[in-house]
Design an enzyme around this catalytic site. Structure first.
Site, PDB file in Angstrom:
ATOM      1  N   LYS A  91       1.010  -1.383   0.116  1.00  0.00           N
ATOM      2  CA  LYS A  91      -0.095  -0.089  -0.065  1.00  0.00           C
ATOM      3  C   LYS A  91       0.985   1.139   0.011  1.00  0.00           C
ATOM      4  O   LYS A  91       2.031   1.347   0.574  1.00  0.00           O
ATOM      5  CB  LYS A  91      -0.762  -0.169   1.179  1.00  0.00           C
ATOM      6  CG  LYS A  91      -1.782   1.134   1.432  1.00  0.00           C
ATOM      7  CD  LYS A  91      -2.744   0.954   2.666  1.00  0.00           C
ATOM      8  CE  LYS A  91      -3.654   2.060   2.809  1.00  0.00           C
ATOM      9  NZ  LYS A  91      -4.622   1.712   3.891  1.00  0.00           N
ATOM     10  N   SER A 164      -9.663   1.940   2.495  1.00  0.00           N
ATOM     11  CA  SER A 164      -8.560   2.476   1.806  1.00  0.00           C
ATOM     12  C   SER A 164      -7.523   1.574   1.486  1.00  0.00           C
ATOM     13  O   SER A 164      -6.552   1.834   0.669  1.00  0.00           O
ATOM     14  CB  SER A 164      -7.822   3.227   3.015  1.00  0.00           C
ATOM     15  OG  SER A 164      -7.265   2.722   4.106  1.00  0.00           O
ATOM     16  N   SER A 188      -9.960  -1.099   7.384  1.00  0.00           N
ATOM     17  CA  SER A 188      -9.639  -0.687   6.107  1.00  0.00           C
ATOM     18  C   SER A 188      -8.857  -1.840   5.388  1.00  0.00           C
ATOM     19  O   SER A 188      -8.269  -1.752   4.259  1.00  0.00           O
ATOM     20  CB  SER A 188      -8.689   0.425   6.130  1.00  0.00           C
ATOM     21  OG  SER A 188      -9.446   1.788   6.350  1.00  0.00           O
TER      22      SER A 188
END
Lengths: 472, 61
Positions: A91, A164, A188
């Site tokens: 990420k 996210s 998330s």
């Protein structure tokens, strides 16, 4: 398509269907070279990422170079462990040395960190090959990335891919990496895992170092792991937490799944309203666990909606603190939505933030009491399968829910209490969309053992989105 | 002062007025509607606190 092209596609698709543990076995046995595996992933990336938008940056050249170096290590008789040659996606809020780390924001589009985040450093040392940085909500909250836009769901492109860490979850589901790192402040990791049909683990609070993960705001935030199945995540967790920082293995991840769960006690709380699909999956999971020897009973948890409300306030205020330099700035690259979020949170009185933290303490105590006599709690991850990308509210059980509240409803409590929690693939619903179920426990080991046994019985983890379905 | 005597919304309204002045009208108008929507959501969330009155050491009352 020529015969040669077809053979190549079949070979690439075969690699994409591998779990991490299966790939490890093949590499260790000398049947698959790290460079073949990494190239297989890289070959899928242009079309896969083109339809899903799950990567912000693909690190093709460095991945090829690292994979060849790992080939040579094997030829020299060196094997780093179960992550040797495994394609990893990260990420884009984890610092990566000399590789841009943007947080999905135009504000940081030219940010080149000097060092890797601790988690990235450990996984590199264990032999993973980073194939790219995944797309995320800008700064991990609020709006889609101002650099790359929204991630699309691999099962249906008109459906949300979740919160996210959606780029990481979509990449795993689509076979564009074998494992991915995400972060979880209110679900998330677990929310996109549920919507994309993969396993998403939020370990216990503090179990994995947050150093080098931007932003460093939150008392709620956790590094999380997204993988095809629980055993894969367990291998990664081993490398992330092993004291010696070697490629340390994790016993639960290496065992064959044990399907005798006699003596395990599971609590199931009231979670209405939920969709029929979610209810069916939950009821089936209860039967599966009972069939495996678990004793299942009802349990009363702290109020899930109250917990989510308290978590939203804590999260918002701590985010405003992290990004305070942008609240009053006249920079034009700070998005309207992000600025409004920060402004609103900065108006919350300190008294109320502190009171939220006190309620959090009370919920921790209540959760400890709820676990008395239980090994795990089973509940949905989300009240429905993936909703439309443009939805602002959903109907479920005759009630209308704002999507933000619906999303964090079953997840946020465990960010407050810090308990390990994971979303696992609970089968497909009526629209052929994945349903996510959640297991919470005192230890990650218990979660992995329970979910591994469930996966062994149901085989749902092997279901893949055949081709990304474009729906207009 | 205890929560029974303290008007959170009045307090926040005062802060908002202050912010408007600090930001200036041009920047404020760009974010006002999103800001009000977001702040309303957070204030609604904070309403749950009344269910969890705790003493100085966190014990429920």
């Amino acid at each position: 398509m020529t015969s040669e092209d077809l053979q190549k596609k079949l070979s690439v698709d075969r690699l994409a269907a591998l779990s991490l543990a299966e790939a490890t076995e093949l590499i260790h046995a000398g049947s698959l070279r790290p460079s073949e595996l990494v190239q297989g992933v890289l070959d899928r990336l242009p079309s896969g990422n083109g339809s899903l938008n799950c990567f912000g940056l693909v690190t093709e050249e460095s991945a090829k170079g690292e994979a060849h170096a790992l080939d040579q290590m094997i030829e020299a008789g060196l094997w780093l462990g179960p992550l040797h040659g495994i394609p990893l996606a990260v990420k884009d809020c984890f610092d990566t040395a000399a590789i841009p780390t943007t947080g999905g924001s135009k504000v940081d589009k030219d940010r080149f960190p000097e060092y890797d985040a601790d988690a990235v450093r450990r996984l590199r040392k264990a032999g993973t090959v980073m194939v790219g940085k995944t797309n995320l909500h800008e700064w991990g909250f609020g709006a889609p990335s101002s650099l790359w836009g929204d991630v699309r769901n691999p099962w249906r492109n008109d459906r949300s891919a979740g919160a996210s860490s959606s780029g990481s979850a979509a990449a795993v589901a689509a076979g564009l990496c074998l494992v991915a790192l995400g972060t979880d402040s209110g679900g998330s990791v677990r929310i996109p895992a549920a919507f994309c049909g993969v396993f998403g683990l939020k370990p216990a609070s503090g179990r994995i170092s947050m150093r080098g993960v931007a932003p460093t705001w939150s008392t709620l935030d956790h590094v999380g792991i997204l993988a095809r199945r629980a055993a894969d995540a367990a291998i990664v967790l081993g490398a992330l937490t092993h004291e010696s920082e070697s490629s340390g293995t994790y016993a639960a991840g290496q065992d064959s799944p044990r399907t005798d769960l006699g003596g395990f006690r599971i609590g199931v709380p009231m979670t209405d309203p939920i969709s029929e699909d979610v209810r069916d999956s939950l009821e089936e999971a209860v039967k599966v666990f009972e069939g495996l020897g678990c004793r299942v009973r009802t349990v009363v948890l702290p109020d899930l909606d109250d917990a989510a409300a308290v978590a939203r306030v804590i999260f918002a205020v701590e985010a405003a603190d992290s990004y305070r330099k942008y609240i009053w700035s006249d920079r034009t690259d700070v998005g309207k939505t992000q600025r409004a979020h920060l402004l609103a949170a900065s108006a919350i009185p300190a008294i109320d933030y502190v009171r939220c933290q006190r309620v959090r303490d009370a919920m921790r105590t209540a959760m400890s009491l709820a676990f008395d006599g239980l090994d795990a709690v089973l509940l949905p991850t989300m009240p429905t399968a993936a909703w439309r990308t443009d939805a602002t509210a959903i109907e479920v059980g005759g009630e209308t829910w704002d999507v933000e509240k619906a999303a964090t409803r079953f997840c946020a409590l465990f960010n407050l209490t810090g308990h390990p929690a994971a979303s696992f693939f609970g089968g497909l619903g009526t629209e052929n969309l994945p349903v996510g179920l959640q297991i919470v426990s005192r230890t990650e080991e218990t979660i992995v053992r329970l979910v591994s046994a469930y996966e062994e019985v149901t085989g749902y983890w092997r279901l893949l989105p055949v081709e990304p379905q474009m729906t207009t | 002062m205890t929560s029974e005597h303290w008007d959170r919304r009045k307090h926040v309204t005062d802060i908002v007025a202050f912010m408007r002045v600090v930001m200036g009208e041009r920047l404020w108008l760009k974010v006002e509607s999103l800001y009000v929507e977001r702040l309303s959501g957070l204030l609604e969330d904070l309403d749950v606190l009344s269910k969890y009155e705790v003493d100085e050491v966190g014990h429920p009352q």
